[in-house]
Write a protein that holds these residues in place. Structure first.
Motif, PDB file in Angstrom:
ATOM      1  N   ASP A  35     -56.770  26.231  42.895  1.00 58.23           N
ATOM      2  CA  ASP A  35     -57.897  25.147  42.609  1.00 58.23           C
ATOM      3  C   ASP A  35     -58.054  24.807  41.205  1.00 58.23           C
ATOM      4  O   ASP A  35     -57.816  23.609  40.696  1.00 58.23           O
ATOM      5  CB  ASP A  35     -59.313  25.548  43.216  1.00 58.23           C
ATOM      6  N   GLY A  80     -52.183   8.335  45.238  1.00 58.46           N
ATOM      7  CA  GLY A  80     -52.579   7.171  46.112  1.00 58.46           C
ATOM      8  C   GLY A  80     -53.338   6.203  45.113  1.00 58.46           C
ATOM      9  O   GLY A  80     -53.055   6.429  44.094  1.00 58.46           O
ATOM     10  N   PHE A 110     -56.638  16.215  44.904  1.00 58.24           N
ATOM     11  CA  PHE A 110     -57.905  16.046  44.120  1.00 58.24           C
ATOM     12  C   PHE A 110     -58.064  14.438  44.124  1.00 58.24           C
ATOM     13  O   PHE A 110     -57.013  13.569  44.383  1.00 58.24           O
ATOM     14  CB  PHE A 110     -57.337  16.291  42.588  1.00 58.24           C
TER      15      PHE A 110
HETATM   16  C1  LIG Z   1     -67.679  16.741  32.780  1.00 61.57           C
HETATM   17  C2  LIG Z   1     -67.599  18.007  33.735  1.00 61.57           C
HETATM   18  C3  LIG Z   1     -66.709  18.878  33.287  1.00 61.57           C
HETATM   19  C4  LIG Z   1     -66.608  20.357  33.974  1.00 61.57           C
HETATM   20  C5  LIG Z   1     -65.551  21.085  33.505  1.00 61.57           C
HETATM   21  C6  LIG Z   1     -65.627  22.477  34.037  1.00 61.57           C
HETATM   22  C7  LIG Z   1     -64.695  22.770  35.313  1.00 61.57           C
HETATM   23  C8  LIG Z   1     -63.882  23.978  34.890  1.00 61.57           C
HETATM   24  C9  LIG Z   1     -63.224  24.751  36.101  1.00 61.57           C
HETATM   25  C10 LIG Z   1     -62.661  23.821  37.041  1.00 61.57           C
HETATM   26  C11 LIG Z   1     -62.503  24.695  38.301  1.00 61.57           C
HETATM   27  C12 LIG Z   1     -61.631  23.691  39.410  1.00 61.57           C
HETATM   28  C13 LIG Z   1     -62.648  22.883  39.867  1.00 61.57           C
HETATM   29  C14 LIG Z   1     -62.360  22.294  41.225  1.00 61.57           C
HETATM   30  C15 LIG Z   1     -62.850  21.048  41.533  1.00 61.57           C
HETATM   31  C16 LIG Z   1     -63.638  21.545  42.595  1.00 61.57           C
HETATM   32  O1  LIG Z   1     -63.816  22.382  43.320  1.00 61.57           O
HETATM   33  S1  LIG Z   1     -64.880  20.445  43.145  1.00 61.57           S
HETATM   34  C17 LIG Z   1     -65.652  20.897  44.304  1.00 61.57           C
HETATM   35  C18 LIG Z   1     -65.359  20.588  46.036  1.00 61.57           C
HETATM   36  N1  LIG Z   1     -65.164  19.212  46.289  1.00 61.57           N
HETATM   37  C19 LIG Z   1     -66.239  18.521  46.369  1.00 61.57           C
HETATM   38  O2  LIG Z   1     -67.174  18.815  46.505  1.00 61.57           O
HETATM   39  C20 LIG Z   1     -65.676  17.020  46.891  1.00 61.57           C
HETATM   40  C21 LIG Z   1     -66.662  16.649  48.019  1.00 61.57           C
HETATM   41  N2  LIG Z   1     -66.274  15.355  48.324  1.00 61.57           N
HETATM   42  C22 LIG Z   1     -66.747  14.086  48.096  1.00 61.57           C
HETATM   43  O3  LIG Z   1     -67.629  14.275  47.116  1.00 61.57           O
HETATM   44  C23 LIG Z   1     -66.017  12.802  48.502  1.00 61.57           C
HETATM   45  O4  LIG Z   1     -65.407  13.141  49.850  1.00 61.57           O
HETATM   46  C24 LIG Z   1     -65.406  12.095  47.418  1.00 61.57           C
HETATM   47  C25 LIG Z   1     -64.267  12.998  46.876  1.00 61.57           C
HETATM   48  C26 LIG Z   1     -66.195  11.666  46.465  1.00 61.57           C
HETATM   49  C27 LIG Z   1     -64.414  11.109  48.283  1.00 61.57           C
HETATM   50  O5  LIG Z   1     -65.479  10.044  48.906  1.00 61.57           O
HETATM   51  P1  LIG Z   1     -65.073   9.153  49.921  1.00 61.57           P
HETATM   52  O6  LIG Z   1     -66.233   8.242  50.032  1.00 61.57           O
HETATM   53  O7  LIG Z   1     -64.344   9.953  51.110  1.00 61.57           O
HETATM   54  O8  LIG Z   1     -63.998   8.399  49.201  1.00 61.57           O
HETATM   55  P2  LIG Z   1     -62.714   7.513  49.704  1.00 61.57           P
HETATM   56  O9  LIG Z   1     -62.696   6.363  49.030  1.00 61.57           O
HETATM   57  O10 LIG Z   1     -62.964   7.525  51.428  1.00 61.57           O
HETATM   58  O11 LIG Z   1     -61.542   8.453  49.402  1.00 61.57           O
HETATM   59  C28 LIG Z   1     -61.109   8.812  48.438  1.00 61.57           C
HETATM   60  C29 LIG Z   1     -59.528   9.121  48.291  1.00 61.57           C
HETATM   61  O12 LIG Z   1     -59.703  10.667  49.000  1.00 61.57           O
HETATM   62  C30 LIG Z   1     -58.595  10.791  49.788  1.00 61.57           C
HETATM   63  N3  LIG Z   1     -59.135  11.556  50.788  1.00 61.57           N
HETATM   64  C31 LIG Z   1     -60.368  11.763  51.395  1.00 61.57           C
HETATM   65  N4  LIG Z   1     -60.258  12.718  52.267  1.00 61.57           N
HETATM   66  C32 LIG Z   1     -58.920  13.400  52.472  1.00 61.57           C
HETATM   67  C33 LIG Z   1     -58.344  14.314  52.976  1.00 61.57           C
HETATM   68  N5  LIG Z   1     -58.781  14.940  53.824  1.00 61.57           N
HETATM   69  N6  LIG Z   1     -56.805  14.469  52.695  1.00 61.57           N
HETATM   70  C34 LIG Z   1     -56.252  13.758  51.727  1.00 61.57           C
HETATM   71  N7  LIG Z   1     -56.765  12.851  50.985  1.00 61.57           N
HETATM   72  C35 LIG Z   1     -58.172  12.542  51.490  1.00 61.57           C
HETATM   73  C36 LIG Z   1     -58.704   9.327  50.488  1.00 61.57           C
HETATM   74  O13 LIG Z   1     -57.508   9.124  51.017  1.00 61.57           O
HETATM   75  C37 LIG Z   1     -58.784   8.588  49.126  1.00 61.57           C
HETATM   76  O14 LIG Z   1     -57.680   8.472  48.320  1.00 61.57           O
HETATM   77  P3  LIG Z   1     -56.813   7.231  47.758  1.00 61.57           P
HETATM   78  O15 LIG Z   1     -56.766   6.163  48.847  1.00 61.57           O
HETATM   79  O16 LIG Z   1     -57.954   6.515  46.724  1.00 61.57           O
HETATM   80  O17 LIG Z   1     -55.836   7.792  47.046  1.00 61.57           O
END
Ligand SMILES: CCCCCCCCCCCCCCCC(=O)SCCNC(=O)CCNC(=O)[C@H](O)C(C)(C)COP(=O)(O)OP(=O)(O)OC[C@H]1O[C@@H](n2cnc3c(N)ncnc32)[C@H](O)[C@@H]1OP(=O)(O)O
Length: 168
Positions: A35, A80, A110
């Protein structure tokens, strides 16, 4: 500069705090490294804040042991509109023997957001340059299809969430 950095490599030693009772690195720890490397690759490519949306094809092929030199290599294989797909290989090497082995591999996806609580935002497009790139891009696209089919499958068995279940 966004759209310029396709690959990221992390290298470090597996530590006693990373392993389970059997002396092998936890699968969850390996996923954390994947990740982090994917996150660095995604932010490096897009220049935006990014979140993980999916992991596909993960395989834990061989264990990683304390003191192994770990290499986590993330390579962009598909973009994408807002998504970036990275093939990640985790390699381990016993420094006393010198031979590197594949420990884990997967594709991690991502999405770039326009802010930490924002909406998906476009990323620079990546184009395959050779047959190897094209094969990896096709693999990423096949995993997207599989992931969609998996979501449909899961949806049939998951009861709908009620408002009170999600703390609203
Ligand atoms: C300033 C701050 C600094 C901080 C700096 C410090 C950080 C230093 C350490 C970092 C360490 C690592 C960090 C890691 C990052 C987390 O771990 S983040 C936490 C885990 N992830 C989350 O919480 C994300 C939860 N999901 C969401 O919030 C929503 O699903 C999202 C991502 C906003 C997408 O929303 P949505 O309404 O589904 O959007 P939608 O337009 O339908 O899909 C967007 C894209 O996602 C794709 N997609 C959606 N689902 C899938 C799927 N299952 N498979 C493939 N593609 C998919 C769609 O195909 C679309 O792709 P494109 O066609 O645009 O290329």
């Amino acid at each position: 500069m966004s759209g310029m950095q396709r690959e990221v490599t992390f290298r470090f030693l597996a530590q006693p705090t990373d392993v389970n009772f059997g002396g092998k690195v936890h699968g969850g720890m390996v996923m954390k490294w994947i990740d982090q490397a994917g996150y660095a690759g995604a932010v490096g490519w897009s220049g935006a804040y990014c979140v993980t949306v999916a992991v596909g094809g993960i395989q834990f092929v061989q264990p990683i042991l304390i003191g192994d030199l770990v290499t986590v290599h993330a390579k962009l294989i598909h973009t994408g509109t807002s998504s970036m797909h990275f093939a990640v290989d985790v390699l381990a090497r016993d420094l006393t023997h010198g031979k590197e082995r594949l420990a884990t591999s997967c594709v991690i996806v991502f999405v770039a957001l326009d802010g930490p609580d924002g909406k998906p935002t476009p990323v620079p497009a990546w184009e395959p340059k050779d047959d190897g790139d094209r094969t990896l891009q096709e693999y990423a696209q096949r995993l997207i299809e599989l992931s969609k089919r998996m979501e449909q499958e899961v949806a049939q068995y998951r009861p709908p969430l009620r408002h009170e279940d999600v703390g609203g």
